[in-house]
Design a protein around this motif. Structure first.
Motif, short mmCIF file in Angstrom:
data_model
loop_
_atom_site.label_atom_id
_atom_site.label_comp_id
_atom_site.label_asym_id
_atom_site.label_seq_id
_atom_site.Cartn_x
_atom_site.Cartn_y
_atom_site.Cartn_z
N ALA A 151 0.77 -1.40 0.02
CA ALA A 151 -0.13 -0.11 -0.01
C ALA A 151 0.97 1.04 -0.06
CB ALA A 151 -0.95 0.13 1.23
N ALA A 152 1.90 1.28 0.96
CA ALA A 152 2.65 2.48 1.11
C ALA A 152 3.83 2.41 0.10
CB ALA A 152 3.18 2.57 2.50
N ASP A 153 4.32 1.54 -0.42
CA ASP A 153 5.27 1.41 -1.17
C ASP A 153 5.24 0.29 -2.28
OD1 ASP A 153 7.84 1.51 -2.15
OD2 ASP A 153 8.93 0.18 -0.62
N PRO A 154 4.39 0.40 -3.47
CA PRO A 154 4.01 -0.38 -4.37
C PRO A 154 5.14 -0.84 -5.27
CG PRO A 154 3.11 1.73 -4.86
CD PRO A 154 3.63 1.79 -3.53
N SER A 155 6.16 0.09 -5.62
CA SER A 155 7.18 -0.11 -6.37
C SER A 155 8.40 -0.76 -5.42
CB SER A 155 7.62 1.05 -7.12
OG SER A 155 8.18 1.94 -6.02
N ALA A 156 8.16 -1.25 -4.10
CA ALA A 156 9.32 -1.69 -3.39
C ALA A 156 10.61 -1.06 -3.23
CB ALA A 156 9.69 -3.18 -3.93
N ARG A 157 10.38 0.16 -3.44
CA ARG A 157 11.83 0.89 -3.39
C ARG A 157 12.31 0.93 -2.05
NH1 ARG A 157 13.73 0.71 -8.08
NH2 ARG A 157 12.07 1.24 -9.60
N CYS A 158 11.65 0.82 -0.89
CA CYS A 158 12.01 0.63 0.47
C CYS A 158 11.64 -0.51 0.95
CB CYS A 158 11.56 1.94 1.32
SG CYS A 158 11.84 3.60 0.49
N PRO A 159 12.18 -1.54 0.55
CA PRO A 159 11.97 -2.92 1.43
C PRO A 159 12.57 -3.10 2.59
CG PRO A 159 13.96 -3.22 -0.30
CD PRO A 159 13.39 -1.90 -0.43
N PHE A 160 12.11 -4.28 3.55
CA PHE A 160 12.76 -4.54 4.72
C PHE A 160 12.81 -6.38 4.84
CE2 PHE A 160 8.30 -3.50 5.28
CZ PHE A 160 7.62 -4.46 5.76
N ALA A 161 13.64 -6.60 5.79
CA ALA A 161 13.75 -8.02 6.03
C ALA A 161 12.55 -8.43 7.03
CB ALA A 161 15.00 -8.23 6.43
N LEU A 162 11.93 -9.44 6.73
CA LEU A 162 11.06 -10.03 7.79
C LEU A 162 11.32 -11.51 8.21
CD1 LEU A 162 7.98 -9.52 8.99
CD2 LEU A 162 7.32 -10.82 7.08
N LYS A 163 11.74 -11.62 9.50
CA LYS A 163 11.97 -12.99 9.99
C LYS A 163 10.81 -13.51 10.48
CE LYS A 163 15.51 -15.15 12.88
NZ LYS A 163 16.80 -15.15 13.80
N VAL A 164 10.41 -14.73 10.01
CA VAL A 164 9.43 -15.40 10.19
C VAL A 164 9.76 -16.90 10.94
CG1 VAL A 164 7.15 -16.58 9.43
CG2 VAL A 164 8.15 -14.63 8.42
N VAL A 165 9.11 -17.38 11.83
CA VAL A 165 9.22 -18.33 12.86
C VAL A 165 7.87 -19.20 12.86
CG1 VAL A 165 10.04 -19.80 14.92
CG2 VAL A 165 11.12 -17.83 14.03
N GLU A 166 7.91 -20.35 12.27
CA GLU A 166 6.53 -21.05 12.40
C GLU A 166 6.24 -21.66 13.96
OE1 GLU A 166 4.22 -24.34 9.54
OE2 GLU A 166 6.16 -24.45 9.61
N LYS A 167 5.24 -21.54 14.19
CA LYS A 167 5.23 -21.90 15.72
C LYS A 167 5.27 -23.42 15.95
CE LYS A 167 3.00 -17.77 17.68
NZ LYS A 167 1.86 -17.22 18.50
N SER A 168 4.98 -24.12 14.97
CA SER A 168 4.97 -25.48 15.08
C SER A 168 6.51 -26.25 15.30
CB SER A 168 4.40 -26.31 13.85
OG SER A 168 5.40 -25.88 12.58
N SER A 169 7.44 -25.34 14.80
CA SER A 169 8.81 -25.70 15.30
C SER A 169 9.23 -25.71 16.62
CB SER A 169 9.55 -24.75 14.29
OG SER A 169 9.62 -23.41 14.92
N PHE A 170 8.38 -24.70 17.44
CA PHE A 170 8.47 -24.69 18.67
C PHE A 170 8.42 -25.93 19.48
CE2 PHE A 170 7.11 -20.13 18.69
CZ PHE A 170 8.05 -19.34 18.24
N GLN A 171 7.63 -26.97 19.07
CA GLN A 171 7.50 -28.19 19.70
C GLN A 171 8.53 -28.93 19.34
OE1 GLN A 171 3.72 -29.36 17.96
NE2 GLN A 171 2.59 -27.82 19.01
N THR A 172 9.38 -29.02 18.22
CA THR A 172 10.49 -29.67 18.08
C THR A 172 11.75 -29.13 18.15
OG1 THR A 172 10.49 -28.78 15.56
CG2 THR A 172 9.06 -30.72 16.00
N LYS A 173 12.09 -27.95 18.32
CA LYS A 173 13.25 -27.38 18.92
C LYS A 173 13.21 -26.86 20.18
CE LYS A 173 14.33 -26.43 13.74
NZ LYS A 173 14.76 -24.98 12.85
N LEU A 174 14.11 -27.33 21.11
CA LEU A 174 14.17 -26.84 22.29
C LEU A 174 14.27 -25.38 22.65
CD1 LEU A 174 14.03 -28.17 25.31
CD2 LEU A 174 16.56 -28.51 25.25
#
Length: 319
Positions: free
Chosen positions: A11-34
């Protein structure tokens, strides 16, 4: 434990001139990784502390926002287009840096570590891959206060300090050891204690002295003082970063003007592919993680043996 996506605000940056990094962790991994959930939330907490109050430190990342949904935990940080310090080193003709370039990057890293330590945070994972080329140093975790010492084992084995290997308990001096290893690698293109295996590497960390080539210099003296086995004798132990800043190698550095440098030693090349050129209309992260969990489908093998020489070339998307 997470996947990092290059994203933009449609919406604010349709041409992707100001990208950012998004770190995502799937919560199902919480059950397998201590302890995965605690570590993920702790990272967000540390980034929140670094971002507030504004303005944030010039050489550390800021938290742009975070999301906690039923299936995912995600947080956004600024995108650094220059890659990391390890990639930059490999781009050099002889895969090492000149003393002048080393001085520049070390000065910025030293300021970042100094700020973290002032907040009671020990970084514990300093290495070239965690130094991003722009104006930030990547993050890791652990907070100390009132003389606490940690006995947990965190870090890359070639960068781990002797006191961590011994299990003696450790604090801020582990970051000065890692700074010494990092500096050695920037100068020689290899780490000083790397062995044939993990056991030999740790043995070298405990008993081997860092090998130097040629005549002693201010830079090799700095490395040697940072790589003293006894943390109480290591440069930086008594007075922190100020003790290291006073070393002769940094003579002439204008610490008060470091953030004003407009032309660093490395500027991302315009000839490199622009990651923002191909802007997608949308992307379902759930489908991405489902593909990661599902094994790739293979065609029926013409041979019953699993050691068949016929292999299918699978695209990255299929994994």
């Amino acid at each position: 434990m997470g996947t990092v996506f290059l994203v933009h605000d449609r919406a604010a940056d349709p041409s992707a001139r100001c990208p950012f990094a998004l770190k995502v962790v799937e919560k199902s991994s919480f059950q397998t990784k201590l302890d995965a959930e605690r570590r993920a939330r702790w990272e967000i907490q540390v980034l929140t502390r670094l971002s507030d109050p504004a303005p944030a430190h010039s050489f550390l990342p800021t938290l742009m926002g975070h999301l906690d949904s039923a299936g995912f935990l995600a947080w956004a940080v600024p995108y650094c287009p220059g890659g990391d310090l390890n990639v930059l080193r490999y781009r050099q003709n002889d895969r090492v840096f000149s003393p002048a370039v080393i001085r520049f990057y070390l000065a910025e890293i030293l300021c970042a570590l100094d700020h973290l330590h002032s907040m009671g945070i020990v970084y514990r994972d300093l290495k070239p891959e965690n130094v991003l080329i722009q104006n930030s140093v990547s993050r890791r975790k652990l907070s100390f206060s009132n003389g606490e010492r940690s006995n947990s084992f965190v870090g890359t084995e070639e960068y781990v300090a002797p006191e961590v290997v011994r299990g003696d308990g450790h604090e801020f001096a582990v970051d000065w050891w890692a700074l010494g290893v990092l500096t050695y690698e920037m100068l020689y293109g290899t780490t000083p204690f790397k062995g044939k295996n993990r056991k030999e590497t740790f043995r070298n960390v405990l008993v081997k002295e860092p090998p130097f080539i040629g005549k002693p210099t201010a830079l090799t003296d700095l490395i040697g003082r940072l790589l003293i086995k006894d943390p109480t004798r290591r440069l930086g132990y008594l007075k922190g970063a100020s003790e290291i800043k006073d070393h002769v190698f940094f003579r002439g550095v204008r610490w008060d003007l470091l953030t004003e440098v407009s032309r660093p030693p490395f500027i991302p090349s315009r000839d490199e592919p622009d990651l923002t050129e191909k802007v997608t209309a949308g992307f379902d992260i759930r489908e991405y993680f489902q593909k990661l969990r599902s094994p790739p489908s293979l065609p029926p093998s013409p041979l019953p043996s699993p050691s068949s020489e016929h292999h299918r070339n699978l695209s990255l998307a299929e994994f």
